[in-house]
Design a protein around this motif. Structure first.
Motif, PDB file in Angstrom:
ATOM      1  N   ARG A 133      -5.604 -14.158  -9.497  1.00 45.31           N
ATOM      2  CA  ARG A 133      -6.866 -14.579  -8.891  1.00 45.31           C
ATOM      3  C   ARG A 133      -7.876 -13.436  -8.876  1.00 45.31           C
ATOM      4  N   TYR A 134      -7.400 -12.240  -9.210  1.00 45.42           N
ATOM      5  CA  TYR A 134      -8.246 -11.050  -9.158  1.00 45.42           C
ATOM      6  C   TYR A 134      -8.376 -10.447 -10.565  1.00 45.42           C
ATOM      7  N   GLU A 135      -9.317  -9.536 -10.722  1.00 47.31           N
ATOM      8  CA  GLU A 135      -9.569  -8.936 -12.023  1.00 47.31           C
ATOM      9  C   GLU A 135      -8.719  -7.698 -12.283  1.00 47.31           C
ATOM     10  N   VAL A 136      -7.999  -7.223 -11.291  1.00 51.09           N
ATOM     11  CA  VAL A 136      -7.210  -6.005 -11.443  1.00 51.09           C
ATOM     12  C   VAL A 136      -6.135  -6.189 -12.519  1.00 51.09           C
ATOM     13  N   PRO A 137      -5.951  -5.216 -13.421  1.00 50.43           N
ATOM     14  CA  PRO A 137      -4.885  -5.313 -14.426  1.00 50.43           C
ATOM     15  C   PRO A 137      -3.516  -5.427 -13.764  1.00 50.43           C
ATOM     16  N   VAL A 152       3.430   0.072   1.101  1.00 54.87           N
ATOM     17  CA  VAL A 152       2.659  -1.182   1.143  1.00 54.87           C
ATOM     18  C   VAL A 152       3.247  -2.117   2.182  1.00 54.87           C
ATOM     19  N   TYR A 153       4.563  -2.160   2.264  1.00 59.01           N
ATOM     20  CA  TYR A 153       5.258  -3.079   3.160  1.00 59.01           C
ATOM     21  C   TYR A 153       5.504  -2.467   4.539  1.00 59.01           C
ATOM     22  N   GLU A 154       5.516  -1.135   4.605  1.00 60.31           N
ATOM     23  CA  GLU A 154       5.843  -0.445   5.857  1.00 60.31           C
ATOM     24  C   GLU A 154       4.609  -0.085   6.675  1.00 60.31           C
ATOM     25  N   ASP A 155       3.523   0.277   5.996  1.00 60.24           N
ATOM     26  CA  ASP A 155       2.296   0.696   6.673  1.00 60.24           C
ATOM     27  C   ASP A 155       1.115   0.401   5.747  1.00 60.24           C
ATOM     28  N   PRO A 156       0.642  -0.847   5.734  1.00 61.85           N
ATOM     29  CA  PRO A 156      -0.413  -1.241   4.797  1.00 61.85           C
ATOM     30  C   PRO A 156      -1.674  -0.386   4.876  1.00 61.85           C
ATOM     31  N   GLU A 157      -2.070   0.021   6.080  1.00 60.74           N
ATOM     32  CA  GLU A 157      -3.287   0.828   6.206  1.00 60.74           C
ATOM     33  C   GLU A 157      -3.112   2.174   5.522  1.00 60.74           C
ATOM     34  N   ALA A 158      -1.944   2.780   5.687  1.00 57.99           N
ATOM     35  CA  ALA A 158      -1.668   4.051   5.011  1.00 57.99           C
ATOM     36  C   ALA A 158      -1.654   3.851   3.503  1.00 57.99           C
ATOM     37  N   ALA A 159      -1.094   2.732   3.054  1.00 56.54           N
ATOM     38  CA  ALA A 159      -1.065   2.439   1.619  1.00 56.54           C
ATOM     39  C   ALA A 159      -2.476   2.339   1.062  1.00 56.54           C
ATOM     40  N   LEU A 160      -3.346   1.617   1.739  1.00 49.89           N
ATOM     41  CA  LEU A 160      -4.712   1.442   1.269  1.00 49.89           C
ATOM     42  C   LEU A 160      -5.482   2.762   1.244  1.00 49.89           C
ATOM     43  N   ALA A 161      -5.151   3.660   2.158  1.00 50.77           N
ATOM     44  CA  ALA A 161      -5.824   4.957   2.205  1.00 50.77           C
ATOM     45  C   ALA A 161      -5.481   5.829   1.010  1.00 50.77           C
ATOM     46  N   THR A 162      -4.383   5.517   0.328  1.00 53.16           N
ATOM     47  CA  THR A 162      -3.988   6.342  -0.812  1.00 53.16           C
ATOM     48  C   THR A 162      -4.924   6.175  -2.009  1.00 53.16           C
ATOM     49  N   VAL A 163      -5.626   5.049  -2.088  1.00 58.07           N
ATOM     50  CA  VAL A 163      -6.502   4.806  -3.238  1.00 58.07           C
ATOM     51  C   VAL A 163      -7.601   5.854  -3.304  1.00 58.07           C
ATOM     52  N   ALA A 164      -8.331   6.031  -2.212  1.00 56.50           N
ATOM     53  CA  ALA A 164      -9.411   7.017  -2.184  1.00 56.50           C
ATOM     54  C   ALA A 164      -8.862   8.432  -2.323  1.00 56.50           C
ATOM     55  N   ALA A 165      -7.705   8.676  -1.726  1.00 55.76           N
ATOM     56  CA  ALA A 165      -7.113  10.019  -1.801  1.00 55.76           C
ATOM     57  C   ALA A 165      -6.822  10.415  -3.239  1.00 55.76           C
ATOM     58  N   VAL A 166      -6.313   9.473  -4.016  1.00 54.90           N
ATOM     59  CA  VAL A 166      -6.025   9.758  -5.420  1.00 54.90           C
ATOM     60  C   VAL A 166      -7.316   9.899  -6.217  1.00 54.90           C
ATOM     61  N   ARG A 167      -8.248   9.017  -5.988  1.00 53.30           N
ATOM     62  CA  ARG A 167      -9.517   9.059  -6.725  1.00 53.30           C
ATOM     63  C   ARG A 167     -10.287  10.354  -6.459  1.00 53.30           C
ATOM     64  N   ASP A 168     -10.128  10.908  -5.256  1.00 54.80           N
ATOM     65  CA  ASP A 168     -10.869  12.113  -4.879  1.00 54.80           C
ATOM     66  C   ASP A 168     -10.154  13.400  -5.278  1.00 54.80           C
ATOM     67  N   THR A 169      -8.997  13.276  -5.913  1.00 57.07           N
ATOM     68  CA  THR A 169      -8.190  14.449  -6.273  1.00 57.07           C
ATOM     69  C   THR A 169      -8.116  14.591  -7.777  1.00 57.07           C
ATOM     70  N   ARG A 183      -6.411  -7.459  -0.096  1.00 55.57           N
ATOM     71  CA  ARG A 183      -6.919  -6.103   0.163  1.00 55.57           C
ATOM     72  C   ARG A 183      -6.420  -5.120  -0.896  1.00 55.57           C
ATOM     73  N   LEU A 184      -5.198  -5.272  -1.320  1.00 55.83           N
ATOM     74  CA  LEU A 184      -4.653  -4.383  -2.354  1.00 55.83           C
ATOM     75  C   LEU A 184      -5.383  -4.568  -3.677  1.00 55.83           C
ATOM     76  N   CYS A 185      -5.566  -5.817  -4.060  1.00 56.48           N
ATOM     77  CA  CYS A 185      -6.175  -6.107  -5.363  1.00 56.48           C
ATOM     78  C   CYS A 185      -7.647  -5.739  -5.412  1.00 56.48           C
ATOM     79  N   LEU A 186      -8.308  -5.712  -4.257  1.00 58.71           N
ATOM     80  CA  LEU A 186      -9.728  -5.368  -4.193  1.00 58.71           C
ATOM     81  C   LEU A 186      -9.961  -3.935  -3.709  1.00 58.71           C
ATOM     82  N   SER A 187      -8.898  -3.151  -3.634  1.00 54.70           N
ATOM     83  CA  SER A 187      -8.970  -1.805  -3.044  1.00 54.70           C
ATOM     84  C   SER A 187      -9.594  -0.765  -3.952  1.00 54.70           C
ATOM     85  N   GLY A 188      -9.684  -1.071  -5.239  1.00 53.82           N
ATOM     86  CA  GLY A 188     -10.125  -0.068  -6.196  1.00 53.82           C
ATOM     87  C   GLY A 188      -8.977   0.580  -6.945  1.00 53.82           C
ATOM     88  N   THR A 189      -7.756   0.140  -6.684  1.00 53.04           N
ATOM     89  CA  THR A 189      -6.618   0.629  -7.460  1.00 53.04           C
ATOM     90  C   THR A 189      -6.821   0.291  -8.933  1.00 53.04           C
TER      91      THR A 189
END
Length: 236
Positions: free
Chosen positions: A59-63, A214-231, A28-34
């Motif tokens: 296994r993923y294309e993410v740098p 990432v280790y404490e609250d994965p859902e919150a971690a994943l939500a940061t991707v869109a938040a950064v992209r939208d700012t 999920r992290l590697c495919l999140s758009g980070t």
């Protein structure tokens, strides 16, 4: 050149080789758009752990970038190698000593076109990195900006990394640092445990590093991707 590998990064997940992460979450992290995955840690980093994490990320294309904080972690195969230099320490081994040691051991093998220095400004005295390096975390704003100028204008380091590891930092100070640099990219990391904090950091810094959550609250971690992209980065 190495600058092309990170100059457009806005969001980065930082993974610690010494902490467990299952395949589902890594997927999920590697495919999140980070924009990238950074691998690095302050303690417990071994060759075997770094190799294992690299093999799984590949296994993923993410740098994928590696922070080489210990010779044990010098593993080939990463897209970018980041060499930390702690700016606000009186212990010279964390500014040039360990780096010279590494150059003596591996200087002929370093992929220089994929290697960049990071000037770390560690500002949370409770962080493991601060204790390990003896960082002076009591800097006022003027002293902090002097360190930023040192890294950006005298040392010409390509990355200045303001680190509050484990605590959300002073975004006014981070924004001041980002506005002050002339050629370096300003990374920020520390205490980003929600989308709202990620957005605050994204407005202040060029690149936002998301780690512990990432280790404490994965859902919150994943939500940061869109938040950064939208700012948008808020230039004064």
């Amino acid at each position: 050149m190495y600058r092309e590998r990170y100059e457009d990064w806005r969001h980065v997940f930082k993974l610690d080789p010494d902490r467990e992460i299952d395949d589902e979450l890594l997927d999920r992290l590697c495919l999140s758009g980070t924009d990238a995955i950074m691998v690095g840690g302050s303690s417990g980093v071994t060759f075997e752990k770094v190799v294992d994490l690299l093999a799984r990320i590949r296994r993923y294309e993410v740098p994928c970038a590696l922070e080489v904080s210990d010779l044990e972690a010098a593993v080939p195969g990463y897209d970018l190698y980041l060499i930390p230099m702690v700016l606000n320490t009186s212990r010279t081994e964390w500014l040039t000593g360990k780096q010279v040691e590494g150059l003596q051991a591996y200087g002929s093998y370093i992929p220089w076109e994929n290697t960049a220095a990071e000037g770390y400004l560690i500002l949370n005295p409770d962080a493991e990195a601060a204790r390990l390096t003896g960082a002076d975390c009591g800097l006022d704003a003027a002293a902090a900006m002097a360190h930023v100028r040192l890294a950006d204008r005298l040392m010409r380091l390509p990355i200045v990394y303001v680190e509050y590891s484990g605590r959300f930092g002073d975004m006014k100070l981070v924004a001041q640092a980002a506005e002050l640099v002339t050629q370096a990219r300003l990374f920020y990391g520390g205490g980003i445990d929600s989308a709202s904090k990620a957005a605050e950091a994204a407005a202040a810094a060029h690149t936002v590093i998301v780690g512990n959550v990432v280790y404490e609250d994965p859902e919150a971690a994943l939500a940061t991707v869109a938040a950064v992209r939208d700012t948008a980065f808020a230039r004064n």
